[in-house]
Motif scaffolding. Structure first.
Motif, short mmCIF file in Angstrom:
data_model
loop_
_atom_site.label_atom_id
_atom_site.label_comp_id
_atom_site.label_asym_id
_atom_site.label_seq_id
_atom_site.Cartn_x
_atom_site.Cartn_y
_atom_site.Cartn_z
N ALA A 1 107.71 17.51 65.52
CA ALA A 1 106.54 18.14 64.92
C ALA A 1 106.86 19.56 64.49
CB ALA A 1 105.37 18.13 65.89
N HIS A 2 108.02 20.07 64.92
CA HIS A 2 108.51 21.38 64.45
C HIS A 2 110.02 21.44 64.69
CE1 HIS A 2 107.47 23.26 68.70
NE2 HIS A 2 108.11 22.13 68.80
N MET A 3 110.69 22.33 63.93
CA MET A 3 112.15 22.43 64.09
C MET A 3 112.53 23.08 65.41
SD MET A 3 113.54 20.74 61.74
CE MET A 3 115.24 21.15 62.10
N THR A 4 111.59 23.77 66.04
CA THR A 4 111.85 24.40 67.33
C THR A 4 112.28 23.36 68.38
OG1 THR A 4 109.98 25.79 66.66
CG2 THR A 4 110.94 26.26 68.80
N ALA A 5 112.02 22.08 68.10
CA ALA A 5 112.43 20.99 69.00
C ALA A 5 113.94 21.01 69.30
CB ALA A 5 112.04 19.64 68.41
N TYR B 1 107.06 16.32 61.05
CA TYR B 1 106.02 15.29 60.84
C TYR B 1 104.78 15.61 61.64
CZ TYR B 1 109.93 12.83 58.79
OH TYR B 1 110.98 12.48 57.98
N ARG B 2 103.62 15.70 60.97
CA ARG B 2 102.36 15.93 61.67
C ARG B 2 101.24 15.15 61.03
NH1 ARG B 2 102.24 22.45 62.56
NH2 ARG B 2 104.39 22.60 63.29
N ARG B 3 100.38 14.58 61.85
CA ARG B 3 99.20 13.88 61.33
C ARG B 3 98.17 14.94 61.00
NH1 ARG B 3 97.38 9.16 65.09
NH2 ARG B 3 96.63 8.36 63.10
N HIS C 1 108.61 20.69 55.56
CA HIS C 1 109.95 21.18 55.92
C HIS C 1 109.87 22.59 56.50
CE1 HIS C 1 110.52 17.88 53.14
NE2 HIS C 1 111.73 17.72 53.66
N GLN C 2 110.70 22.85 57.50
CA GLN C 2 110.70 24.16 58.15
C GLN C 2 112.13 24.71 58.27
OE1 GLN C 2 108.81 23.40 61.99
NE2 GLN C 2 106.93 24.42 61.29
N VAL C 3 112.20 26.04 58.27
CA VAL C 3 113.43 26.74 58.65
C VAL C 3 113.10 27.49 59.93
CG1 VAL C 3 115.07 28.56 58.07
CG2 VAL C 3 114.18 27.07 56.26
N ASP C 4 113.81 27.17 61.02
CA ASP C 4 113.63 27.87 62.28
C ASP C 4 114.90 28.67 62.54
OD1 ASP C 4 111.13 26.64 63.24
OD2 ASP C 4 111.95 27.05 65.25
N GLY C 5 114.77 29.77 63.24
CA GLY C 5 115.95 30.57 63.55
C GLY C 5 115.87 31.19 64.92
N TYR D 1 99.68 33.26 69.65
CA TYR D 1 100.16 32.73 70.91
C TYR D 1 100.98 31.47 70.64
CZ TYR D 1 100.44 30.08 75.16
OH TYR D 1 100.95 29.36 76.21
N PHE D 2 102.20 31.42 71.13
CA PHE D 2 102.99 30.19 71.17
C PHE D 2 103.47 30.04 72.61
CE2 PHE D 2 103.76 31.82 66.80
CZ PHE D 2 103.25 30.75 66.06
N PRO D 3 103.50 28.84 73.15
CA PRO D 3 103.94 28.68 74.54
C PRO D 3 105.41 29.10 74.76
CG PRO D 3 102.82 26.69 73.77
CD PRO D 3 103.05 27.57 72.57
N PHE D 4 106.21 29.09 73.67
CA PHE D 4 107.65 29.32 73.82
C PHE D 4 108.10 30.73 73.47
CE2 PHE D 4 107.39 28.11 69.35
CZ PHE D 4 106.45 27.08 69.38
N THR D 5 107.18 31.59 73.04
CA THR D 5 107.55 32.99 72.77
C THR D 5 106.48 33.92 73.37
OG1 THR D 5 106.50 32.80 70.58
CG2 THR D 5 108.89 32.64 70.64
N LEU E 1 104.68 32.30 58.38
CA LEU E 1 105.64 32.07 59.47
C LEU E 1 105.06 32.46 60.82
CD1 LEU E 1 107.06 34.95 60.61
CD2 LEU E 1 108.04 34.89 58.35
N GLY E 2 105.67 31.87 61.88
CA GLY E 2 105.36 32.26 63.25
C GLY E 2 106.65 32.76 63.89
N CYS E 3 106.52 33.70 64.85
CA CYS E 3 107.73 34.23 65.47
C CYS E 3 107.40 34.91 66.80
CB CYS E 3 108.41 35.23 64.54
SG CYS E 3 107.42 36.71 64.21
N ALA F 1 112.86 34.40 67.95
CA ALA F 1 112.86 33.13 67.21
C ALA F 1 111.75 33.18 66.17
CB ALA F 1 112.62 31.97 68.16
N PHE F 2 111.92 32.39 65.12
CA PHE F 2 110.89 32.33 64.07
C PHE F 2 110.93 30.95 63.43
CE2 PHE F 2 114.15 32.53 60.86
CZ PHE F 2 115.14 33.32 61.44
N GLY F 3 109.83 30.59 62.78
CA GLY F 3 109.77 29.33 62.05
C GLY F 3 108.97 29.50 60.77
N LEU F 4 109.57 29.15 59.63
CA LEU F 4 108.91 29.30 58.32
C LEU F 4 108.67 27.92 57.70
CD1 LEU F 4 111.80 31.40 57.81
CD2 LEU F 4 110.07 32.20 56.26
N1 PHE Z 1 107.29 26.14 65.87
C1 PHE Z 1 106.24 27.00 65.38
C2 PHE Z 1 105.34 26.20 64.41
O1 PHE Z 1 105.72 25.15 63.96
C3 PHE Z 1 106.79 28.22 64.67
C4 PHE Z 1 107.57 29.14 65.58
C5 PHE Z 1 108.95 29.00 65.71
C6 PHE Z 1 106.92 30.14 66.29
C7 PHE Z 1 109.67 29.84 66.56
C8 PHE Z 1 107.61 30.98 67.13
C9 PHE Z 1 108.97 30.84 67.24
O2 PHE Z 1 104.24 26.62 64.09
#
Ligand code: PHE
Length: 417
Positions: free
Chosen positions: A108-112, A132-134, A146-150, A230-234, A252-254, A274-277
């Motif tokens: 559901a996100h590249m952060t996986a 992929y998201r419903r 499509h996402q770019v995560d870093g 708020y993201f659980p992972f950052t 983007l989120g980061c 980390a970030f995701g666009l």
């Molecule tokens: N995975 C988050 C999303 O899909 C974006 C994100 C990535 C946020 C990495 C913080 C850090 O919305």
């Protein structure tokens, strides 16, 4: 007794009460639009990768490694658990994700992939691919995007070169025994294990780079603002919004990676951001592409507009021509076991798309109704049909609409009004 299973890309998967992946969704796997030479998503991907290649070098070599071919089939551990997403978090819901079975889903996100790549020893890397998201159906939503995560991580000597008295970690955090420390996120400024100096420097670097990237893409004068998130992972976490087409749009989120994630994946002496666009949002805004389905077009009238272009050229998509929309309503009574509040909209949307395919432009819930006497529940949806490349006849649309009605009756036990 035989065990039910599905075949996905030549691999067999056991199915169970969580399975909700459809053949239509499976057909998108492996399309890799982000790697197709003339696709706008691929042009944006290259511009982002070039930014990171040229902005971070070690002895003349790019410091970031790029992963753009990771398999989209992941475990719930990769997509959620490894990222500290609680077991009751709404993002895990069956109504929001495409599950193959209870333990396996389409990412559901590249952060996986963040934890596995950290575990393999990488410190600076980009992860690019299809997610992929419903979701609802309209011109900006598609079940695949499509996402770019870093991730960028640094040790003390990298973050604070020549400043041996500055620390990443607070004095009461023992890098040799990280598990003995309870890392709190109660302070909105930082995680309790980190020093304020390290957090603020990472925050500044993160924001500076993401703004520089946004200016490379949209030009120096782009208006932007940071929003606390708020993201659980950052923690802390932010979203970047740009002012585009007269409204604020999130791109983007980061945030600063939770130390627990780094510790269980390996590095106990580093701090990371980390970030995701989202690539569709960026491409649609940059090239003025009005409908997300166009990303999937194989029509030469579309693709040639992105052919042999200089990556940084200003391209404005010119509609090949606009074919008319056709809107048909569908009203039905729900069976006794369902109410207007328990009926899952996303289940309906997936069924509509399974039958109607890409001529479905939008589905809107138009009306909810409870009959005052019989107490029967009724829903009405508007389905907007439009082909991107030719005119649909009313007769043709009626036939598709009838087929959808029949499938809705068979699947949900409703009665068409
Ligand atoms: N995975 C988050 C999303 O899909 C974006 C994100 C990535 C946020 C990495 C913080 C850090 O919305």
């Amino acid at each position: 007794k035989s065990i039910a299973s599905v075949d996905i890309k030549g691999k067999q998967f056991v199915t169970d009460d969580y399975t909700n992946i459809t053949p239509k969704i499976v057909s998108y796997l492996g399309k890799n639009l982000h790697m197709q030479k003339h696709n706008p998503l691929s042009i944006v991907r290259q511009r982002i990768v070039n930014y990171f290649y040229s902005s971070f070098t070690q002895r003349g070599n790019p410091a970031f490694s790029v992963y753009d071919n990771l398999c989209p089939i992941v475990t719930t551990k990769q997509n959620f658990d490894d990222l500290l997403i609680p077991s009751d978090h709404p993002s895990r819901a069956k109504s929001d994700c495409y599950y193959i079975n209870r333990g396996t889903l389409l990412r559901a996100h590249m952060t996986a992939h963040q934890s596995e790549l950290l575990r393999s020893g990488l410190d600076n890397f980009l992860m690019i691919g299809d997610v992929y998201r419903r979701d609802e159906i309209d011109s900006t939503h598609f079940p695949v995007f499509h996402q770019v995560d870093g991730v960028r991580s640094q040790r003390k000597d990298e973050l604070f070169p020549g400043q041996p008295d500055l620390e990443i970690f607070e004095a009461n955090y023992d890098q040799k025994n990280p598990h003995t420390f309870i890392n709190s996120i109660k302070d909105p400024m930082k995680q309790s294990c980190h020093t304020l100096e390290a957090t603020k420097l990472m925050e500044t670097q993160l924001k500076t780079h993401l703004i520089a990237l946004t200016k490379v893409l949209f030009g120096e004068t782009i208006k932007y603002r940071w929003v606390e998130e708020y993201f659980p992972f950052t923690h802390p976490s932010w979203e970047l919004e740009i002012f585009f087409d007269n409204k604020w749009m999130e791109i983007l989120g980061c945030g600063i990676v939770r130390n627990e994630i780094l510790v269980s994946a390996g590095p106990t002496n580093s701090i990371a951001y980390a970030f995701g666009l989202g690539l569709e949002r960026l491409a649609m805004a940059l090239y003025k592409i009005p409908d997300i389905r166009l990303m999937w077009s194989t029509d030469s009238g579309f693709l040639t507009q992105f052919e042999n272009v200089n990556l940084n050229e200003r391209i404005t998509y010119k509609p090949v021509s606009s074919y008319p929309q056709c809107t048909n309503d569908m009203s039905f009574w729900l069976p006794e076991n369902l109410t207007i509040d328990t009926f899952v909209n996303n289940d309906f949307y997936d069924l509509v798309r399974d039958i109607g395919g890409d001529i479905i432009e939008q589905v809107r819930l138009k009306d909810k109704f409870v009959h005052p006497k019989t107490k029967k529940h009724s829903l009405c949806y508007s389905i907007v049909y439009r082909h991107l490349e030719r005119t649909l006849t009313q007769a043709e649309v009626n036939q598709v609409h009838k087929t959808i009605e029949k499938a809705v009756v068979d699947t949900f036990g409703v009665a068409i009004r």
